[in-house]
Design a protein around this motif. Sequence first.
Motif, PDB file in Angstrom:
ATOM      1  N   UNK A 676       0.830  -1.209   0.000  1.00  0.00           N
ATOM      2  CA  UNK A 676       0.000   0.000   0.000  1.00  0.00           C
ATOM      3  C   UNK A 676       0.866   1.260   0.000  1.00  0.00           C
ATOM      4  N   UNK A 677       1.952   1.229   0.771  1.00  0.00           N
ATOM      5  CA  UNK A 677       2.864   2.391   0.821  1.00  0.00           C
ATOM      6  C   UNK A 677       3.444   2.649  -0.560  1.00  0.00           C
ATOM      7  N   UNK A 678       3.860   1.570  -1.229  1.00  0.00           N
ATOM      8  CA  UNK A 678       4.454   1.740  -2.569  1.00  0.00           C
ATOM      9  C   UNK A 678       3.418   2.313  -3.522  1.00  0.00           C
ATOM     10  N   UNK A 679       2.232   1.788  -3.414  1.00  0.00           N
ATOM     11  CA  UNK A 679       1.165   2.238  -4.314  1.00  0.00           C
ATOM     12  C   UNK A 679       0.879   3.735  -4.114  1.00  0.00           C
ATOM     13  N   UNK A 680       0.820   4.168  -2.876  1.00  0.00           N
ATOM     14  CA  UNK A 680       0.504   5.576  -2.605  1.00  0.00           C
ATOM     15  C   UNK A 680       1.636   6.504  -3.038  1.00  0.00           C
ATOM     16  N   UNK A 681       2.859   5.973  -3.001  1.00  0.00           N
ATOM     17  CA  UNK A 681       3.979   6.810  -3.463  1.00  0.00           C
ATOM     18  C   UNK A 681       3.799   7.141  -4.932  1.00  0.00           C
ATOM     19  N   UNK A 682       3.259   6.190  -5.684  1.00  0.00           N
ATOM     20  CA  UNK A 682       3.063   6.398  -7.125  1.00  0.00           C
ATOM     21  C   UNK A 682       1.838   7.273  -7.357  1.00  0.00           C
ATOM     22  N   UNK A 683       0.747   6.973  -6.639  1.00  0.00           N
ATOM     23  CA  UNK A 683      -0.498   7.726  -6.858  1.00  0.00           C
ATOM     24  C   UNK A 683      -1.254   7.846  -5.531  1.00  0.00           C
ATOM     25  N   UNK A 684      -1.340   9.058  -4.988  1.00  0.00           N
ATOM     26  CA  UNK A 684      -1.994   9.207  -3.680  1.00  0.00           C
ATOM     27  C   UNK A 684      -3.520   9.174  -3.758  1.00  0.00           C
ATOM     28  N   UNK A 685      -4.088   8.970  -4.944  1.00  0.00           N
ATOM     29  CA  UNK A 685      -5.546   8.943  -5.067  1.00  0.00           C
ATOM     30  C   UNK A 685      -6.063   7.518  -4.987  1.00  0.00           C
ATOM     31  N   UNK A 686      -7.177   7.340  -4.336  1.00  0.00           N
ATOM     32  CA  UNK A 686      -7.760   5.995  -4.299  1.00  0.00           C
ATOM     33  C   UNK A 686      -8.536   5.745  -5.586  1.00  0.00           C
ATOM     34  N   UNK A 687      -8.901   4.482  -5.788  1.00  0.00           N
ATOM     35  CA  UNK A 687      -9.757   4.188  -6.933  1.00  0.00           C
ATOM     36  C   UNK A 687      -9.063   3.249  -7.874  1.00  0.00           C
TER      37      UNK A 687
END
Length: 687
Positions: A676-687
């Motif tokens: 999840x941390x890696x994912x948010x680093x790339x894109x802080x938007x959910x969806x």
Amino acid sequence: MLQSATGAPGIRWIALPRRFAGVRVTVQELADRVRRWIRPGERRILGITGPPGTGKSHLAGALAAALGDRVVLVGMDAFHLANAELVRLGRRDRKGAPDTFDTDGYLALLHRLRDQRTGTIYAPVFDRSIETVIGSAIPIPAEVPLVITEGNYLVHDDEAWVEVRDVLDEVWYLDTPATERARRLLGRRRSFGYATEQAASWVRDVDAVNAEVVEQSRERADLIVQLDNEPTPLTAANLPRFTAPVTTPDYPRDPEGIKVVHFGVGGFHRAHQAMYFDALLARGEHWGICGVGTLPQDTAIRDALNAQDQLYTLLTVAPDGRETVRIIGSHFAHLHAPDDPAAVIERLAHPDTRIVTLTITEGGYGVDDATPDSALGLITTGLATRRERGLPAYSVVSCDNILHNGRVAREAILGYAARTDPELADWIAGNVAFPNSMVDRITPATSEEVRADVAALGIDDRWPVRSESFTQWVIEDSFSNGRPELAALAEAGVQVVEDVTPYEMMKLRLLNASHQVIGQLGLLAGATEVHEVMRDPKFAEFVDGYLREEGLPTLPEVPGIDLDRYCTQLLERYGSEAVRDTLERLVTDASDRISTFLLPVIADQLAGDGRIERSTLTIAAWCQRLASGVEINDRRRDEVIAAARRDEQTPGAFLDLPLFGETGRNPKLREEFIRARERLRVDPHVG
Ligand SMILES: NC(=O)c1ccc[n+]([C@@H]2O[C@H](COP(=O)([O-])OP(=O)(O)OC[C@H]3O[C@@H](n4cnc5c(N)ncnc54)[C@H](O)[C@@H]3O)[C@@H](O)[C@H]2O)c1
Ligand SMILES: O=P(O)(O)OC[C@@H](O)[C@@H](O)[C@H](O)[C@H](O)CO
């Protein structure tokens, strides 16, 4: 006797007309004039006219409140043609224009009001909330000396309307700036559930056109009145001056009637428990409250309430924008413990004190934090004094968002008492009831906008509160020194149950936990308010997913509640633009909120092999915000920021924080968290 404008005999207000033209007057001054004008045994008809949104019905209502049973109000609005008839005539899209009323019907009623000397005349009323006329709703006995009628076209001079002016003894034209009228009309339209754009186009294309028509005949009025809208200071003496739509307390407010002592007079208490006690008082249950502040900063609320006889305004707003405005009167006194702790002890030890309620935030229950001056310390000393004096113990009702809040309050108070006086601890254990309670009503901190809205309603209130319309209080029936009657509690909307646990779990794991989801991820994505986040369909779907796939599966059955429907309702509540809840409020002391609301969901889902990705993404968002150096308000600030920084070097280290306990060590959670941390680093938007 002087001649009225109609040529019919009547007393004219020689001193009033024109002298007031262009001069600002208060409702009180106008009411005084009317008082001198009316005569028992005679009938006067006063008309109030002006463009849409000018405040005619507000002024009429205020006069009626000031004049009591000597006046009856009759609206021209009640002669609106029905929508079906307007459709047939092709006029539905300009409802409110001169030819959309039954003018002859209105005129006939005015003639009867003028001429009929016996019996009761019945007038219709226009119910704005359903935009429909209700016939024969207003009785007007012959002996009523004053009828006030208000509407747009009382002085309109086209053929159909011209006679109306002549039947009225006096007509005032209420002059309000066009910008203010437009603001009010827009608010009114939106409160009917219209979207902003639709509401704006109605105000522009229909109301403004009708306003021009009304303005053309203003010179036919006797008076041009500009109301002095300076808000009236909120005090007990001024209560009669507040009129519809504002409702006011009309029960006795005598400090002798205090039976409840409340610690932590914040926004939530004033929107919730104090509102319920206000409803109980209105039903004749004499349970007044004495508010107590224990923190140095609580002088602010002390000063605000003391200046206005403990009264304040509660504005509630429904998801469709409808508002209610109530002046709450259930607080009868206020004590600031740092000024006079002995007075607080005496209040607690007073024979009439039966219940002590608390909203001191989740952080207020630390056993080790309790000191003689703290809320828990004072409550304990109050109990010790009662014991010494042979008085029964009051019940202690925590209304904070904590699972088993009664039990937590009990343990904290017993722990503190045991340190100071073990015998007292035993007495408390055997004599004091600590019912658990579930409380719910979204109440943002009071903003300047709320103060301005209340001022626009004519109330000068130092500290009003605005909350959503939804409210819930579920409490266990366990009281050591009495409680309001069950029937009255039920009527006031309080649900008394045997075990509150399922309700608490539902509320904390669905509402409070999803508030963390919205708050952490919303702030990371750059939003500031809850409704703003929920407007994004992907985000709304994400929150829906958290509710139904992560929070809900961990819940037991909740008696009388359809959980699926509860989730749908939560999404509606969050979507409400008018509540204006801020994300910052939701994430204050996030270390307490995440550990108490979200972590138990993750733990249960892990145990049952359920889904945890949305909960985990929320924790990852919190960690990301902390690591980025944003300003936060958290009592564990330094500790959580340091852990988030460590996590930058050692993925997963954030979960070693003691607040994550055993659950933080779960490999599945750690794996999901790192992803999840890696994912948010790339894109802080959910969806
Ligand atoms: N605001 C809401 O929507 C809402 C809804 C349900 C429950 N609650 C509960 O009510 C609590 C208060 O919320 P609020 O919106 O009124 O906040 P607020 O900031 O308006 O008021 C908090 C009050 O608690 C007092 N307080 C804080 N810490 C204290 C302590 N350690 N000891 C004694 N008094 C203390 C403050 O002085 C203030 O009077 C929340 O923490 C939550 O547990 C709030
Ligand atoms: O008040 P807290 O800090 O416990 O939690 C923040 C919000 O989730 C909370 O205040 C809700 O608005 C409230 O619990 C709704 O009833």
